[in-house]
Scaffold this active site. Sequence first.
Site, PDB file in Angstrom:
ATOM      1  N   THR A 206       0.850  -1.189   0.000  1.00 55.98           N
ATOM      2  CA  THR A 206       0.000   0.000   0.000  1.00 55.98           C
ATOM      3  C   THR A 206       0.883   1.235   0.000  1.00 55.98           C
ATOM      4  OG1 THR A 206      -1.751   1.190   1.179  1.00 55.98           O
ATOM      5  CG2 THR A 206      -0.173  -0.024   2.533  1.00 55.98           C
ATOM      6  N   HIS A 258       2.539 -12.011  13.771  1.00 53.34           N
ATOM      7  CA  HIS A 258       3.632 -12.565  14.568  1.00 53.34           C
ATOM      8  C   HIS A 258       3.467 -14.071  14.816  1.00 53.34           C
ATOM      9  CE1 HIS A 258       7.190 -12.390  16.757  1.00 53.34           C
ATOM     10  NE2 HIS A 258       6.917 -11.492  17.682  1.00 53.34           N
TER      11      HIS A 258
END
Length: 298
Positions: A206, A258
Amino acid sequence: VSPQARRLLDEKAISLPDTTHNRPNKRITAKDILQAISSQVQQGTQAMPTTQSDIRTENRQKMSTLRRKLSGRLVAVKNQTAMLTSFQEVDMSAVLAIRKKYQKDFLDAHGVKLGLMAFFTKAVTLATRWYPQVNGRIEDDHIVLPDYVDVGIAVSTPKGLVVPVVRNAQSLTIAQIEQKIADLAQRARNNKIGIQDLSGGTISITNGGVFGSMLSTPLINPPQSAILGIHNITDRPVAIDGKVEIRPMMYIALSYDHRIIDGRESVGFLIKIKELIEEPTKLLYDGSDPIQKLLDLQ
C-alpha cells in the site's frame, strides 16, 4: 422597593425593570427584580437573528456494501492476528535517477509511466526468496508457503479501498508489472474490476505516500500474513561515508502476523527491500550483487 431589592439594583448597576412599574401599591422584592431580568434576557435571546455559525446539521449516509465488508475485515484482522509493524528507511536516489533518465523512453516503449510501485513489487518478489514466511499464511493449523508471489496492490477508489492482485509477479518484468498495475487500477476506479481480480494474493503493498503520508502501520489483508507500506519521499540529511548529505528518503513499514513471522524475518525482509531499492541493478540478478556474479563469487 424593598431594601434588599434596592441593593440588588445598585450591585447590578441597573434601573428598575419596566415590568415592575405595572404593579402600583405593591412591594417590589429582590425576587421580583431577578424574575424581571431573567424574562428580559430570554426575550432578547429569542429576538436575536440566527447566524450561519449557529446552524448545526448532519449528513447521514448509509454505508455501502463495500465499506461494510471492508470494515468487517479490518476489525477481524485486529481480533484474529498478532499484528506487529517494523520500520526501515530507504534512500530513493538510485530509483529516482532511473525514473528521471528513462521515463520518456519507458512511456514510449510500454505505454505506461515508470512508477515506484513496480520497483517495490519486484523487490518484494525477490525478498520472499530469503524470507518465504512473509509470503505465507496460516491455514487449518498449517503454515502454507507458496512458491509463487501474488502481490495485492491497494487502490483507492470513490467507493473505498480495493486490493487487486498482480498474479505471478515473480515472473514479470518491471514493465509488465507497471502495465498490470495500471490496468487493474484503472478498472478498479471505473468500477469494472471483477471478484477474480480481488481474490487471493499472498502479500500486499500500500502506498500512503500518494496522499502525503510520512509513516503508517498498514493493516494486513487476510488471509495474508504481511503488508508492505511505502510512504512519502522527503529530502533529509543523512550520513554518507562519514559526511552529511541531503538525500531523498522514504520510510517503509512491514505489518506482519507474529504467529507465522518472527522479528528476524520481518526486519531481514525490510533490509533486503532496502538493499534492492538502493541498488536497483540487483533486481536484474535475482537480488545478487552484479560484480559478485561477474566474478563467480555467488
